[in-house]
Structure formats: C-alpha cells, structure tokens
Design an enzyme around this catalytic site. Structure first.
Site, PDB file in Angstrom:
ATOM      1  N   ILE A 155       3.610  -1.200   9.722  1.00 40.24           N
ATOM      2  CA  ILE A 155       3.085  -2.554   9.711  1.00 40.24           C
ATOM      3  C   ILE A 155       2.766  -2.997  10.583  1.00 40.24           C
ATOM      4  O   ILE A 155       3.422  -3.378  11.381  1.00 40.24           O
ATOM      5  CB  ILE A 155       4.169  -3.902   8.643  1.00 40.24           C
ATOM      6  CG1 ILE A 155       4.418  -2.959   7.163  1.00 40.24           C
ATOM      7  CG2 ILE A 155       4.043  -5.379   8.473  1.00 40.24           C
ATOM      8  CD1 ILE A 155       5.424  -3.473   6.479  1.00 40.24           C
ATOM      9  N   CYS A 156       1.758  -4.596  10.764  1.00 37.92           N
ATOM     10  CA  CYS A 156       1.492  -4.886  11.982  1.00 37.92           C
ATOM     11  C   CYS A 156       1.711  -6.202  11.911  1.00 37.92           C
ATOM     12  O   CYS A 156       0.887  -6.731  10.724  1.00 37.92           O
ATOM     13  CB  CYS A 156      -0.062  -4.358  11.835  1.00 37.92           C
ATOM     14  SG  CYS A 156      -0.474  -5.454  14.189  1.00 37.92           S
ATOM     15  N   LEU A 157       2.644  -6.979  12.160  1.00 33.31           N
ATOM     16  CA  LEU A 157       3.304  -8.420  11.892  1.00 33.31           C
ATOM     17  C   LEU A 157       3.673  -8.717  13.110  1.00 33.31           C
ATOM     18  O   LEU A 157       4.715  -8.322  13.600  1.00 33.31           O
ATOM     19  CB  LEU A 157       3.691  -8.236  10.679  1.00 33.31           C
ATOM     20  CG  LEU A 157       4.105  -9.562  10.287  1.00 33.31           C
ATOM     21  CD1 LEU A 157       3.256 -10.112  10.082  1.00 33.31           C
ATOM     22  CD2 LEU A 157       5.838  -9.793   8.998  1.00 33.31           C
TER      23      LEU A 157
END
Length: 214
Positions: free
Chosen positions: A105-107
């Site tokens: 995930i890119c968060l």
C-alpha cells in the site's frame, strides 16, 4: 549479574509487558468500536497476537469496489504507536495506490506522515477512504495508474472485474472480459494469470498473447 542490573532488567520487562497489554487493549477497543462496524469494517485479533490482525473492509458504494470484501493483514510493530503499523492487502485489488501483485500500500500515514496520535482506527478508515479517492499521481502500481489516467472507463471496468473475481462482489462484469479470459484458459494459462495479463494490456487479447509468449 548484580542485583541492581537484574532489577533493572525485570523492571524493563514489566514495563514492556504493560505497554503490550495497553496496546492490545486499545486495538481490541478499535475492533469493537461502533463506528468501525458501521463503516463496514471487521477486525479479528487472534489470541492477543498483534502480529496476526486481520481487517475486512467492505468496498464503498459508488466505487468499482462496491459489493466486495477486502482482507487486509495488519502487523503492530514493537514500538507502536511511535512507528506505524504495517499493512497490506491480502485480497487482490485493481487500484493505483495498491500493488496488484503484492498488496503493498502507498499511503502517507503508513510512512512519513505517521504520528503517535494516530491509531489502528485511523489506518482502517483511511484505507477504506482510499478506495473512494485513488491518487494516480502517487502510485504504488504504475500499470494501474497509467490505465486510470489514460483510459478511466477501462480502469473502472477492470476494477469491477477484479472486485467480482477476487473480492466476491455480485456486480455485473463485461461479458467480453470473461470470453477473453476463457480463450487464454483454453491455451493453458491459469485463470488468475489470464486476468492479470489481460488487465495489464487493457484487455487486448493479441497484445496480452504477445506479452505472454515473447
């Protein structure tokens, strides 16, 4: 070992156990919180093991993920809440900020924007919100992001298909997609691989075949 050193070690162990108990309690409070369940999020913590937390997020209505249920694996690190939880999607999903291959995930709040005031609740609600608001300009999956930017209707149809196949939604999918998947299966390609190859090639059968056999 001196008595004073032994006492310090015992005190440190006691404090570590107290900290772990406090974090475990707070995570359980999140799992049972009404706002979490009302948002369509379910949390499982097995035997107080903070390295084995499962989150299940319902895809928000009005998005390609509606009707699907997405499993997320969450690990609470030793120094939480001073470092962020580690989270990844177990259920495969077609989203520019989530790897279609690994679930990474890119968060920002899982990285440099994390602060000790944030919680597991924040993470889960933010992940669900991310399904409503993809950010293709800061992608985790460049192929998905490119499709999102250049051919949004194709992105939407592909995301709906993945939600149907991997997340068990009941949404109608493009019949032509099923036909093309069937063609690749007839050639000996496994179904999941066929879906990935076609998705990455905008569902162009000839282009997917060239990608596979070149």
């Amino acid at each position: 070992m001196s008595v004073s050193k032994l006492n310090k070690m015992q005190f440190s162990d006691k404090m570590s156990n107290l900290a772990l108990a406090r974090v475990t309690r707070k995570c359980k409070e999140v799992a049972n919180a009404s706002d979490i369940t009302e948002a369509g999020i379910h949390v499982e913590i097995k035997e107080n093991n903070l390295m084995d937390i499962k989150g299940f997020i319902k895809g928000p209505e009005g998005t390609p993920y509606a009707g699907g249920t997405f499993e997320i694996k969450v690990d609470i690190p030793e120094h939480y809440p001073f470092e962020p939880p580690k989270a990844k999607f177990v259920t495969r999903i077609w989203h520019p900020n989530i790897s279609s291959q690994t679930g990474t995930i890119c968060l920002d709040i899982l990285k440099d924007k994390w602060t000790a005031s944030l919680t597991l609740r924040t993470v889960l609600l933010s992940l669900q919100a991310m399904l409503c608001s993809p950010e293709p300009s800061d992608p985790q999956d460049a192929v998905v992001a490119k499709q999102f930017i250049n051919n949004y209707p194709m992105f939407t149809a592909t995301a709906v298909y993945w939600t149907s196949y991997f997340a068990n939604s009941k949404k109608d999918v493009e019949p032509d997609f099923n036909r093309k998947v069937g063609r690749l299966i007839e050639m000996g390609i496994r179904e999941t691989e066929a879906i990935v190859y076609l998705s990455c090639n905008n569902w162009k059968l000839e282009q997917a075949l060239q990608f596979i056999f070149d």
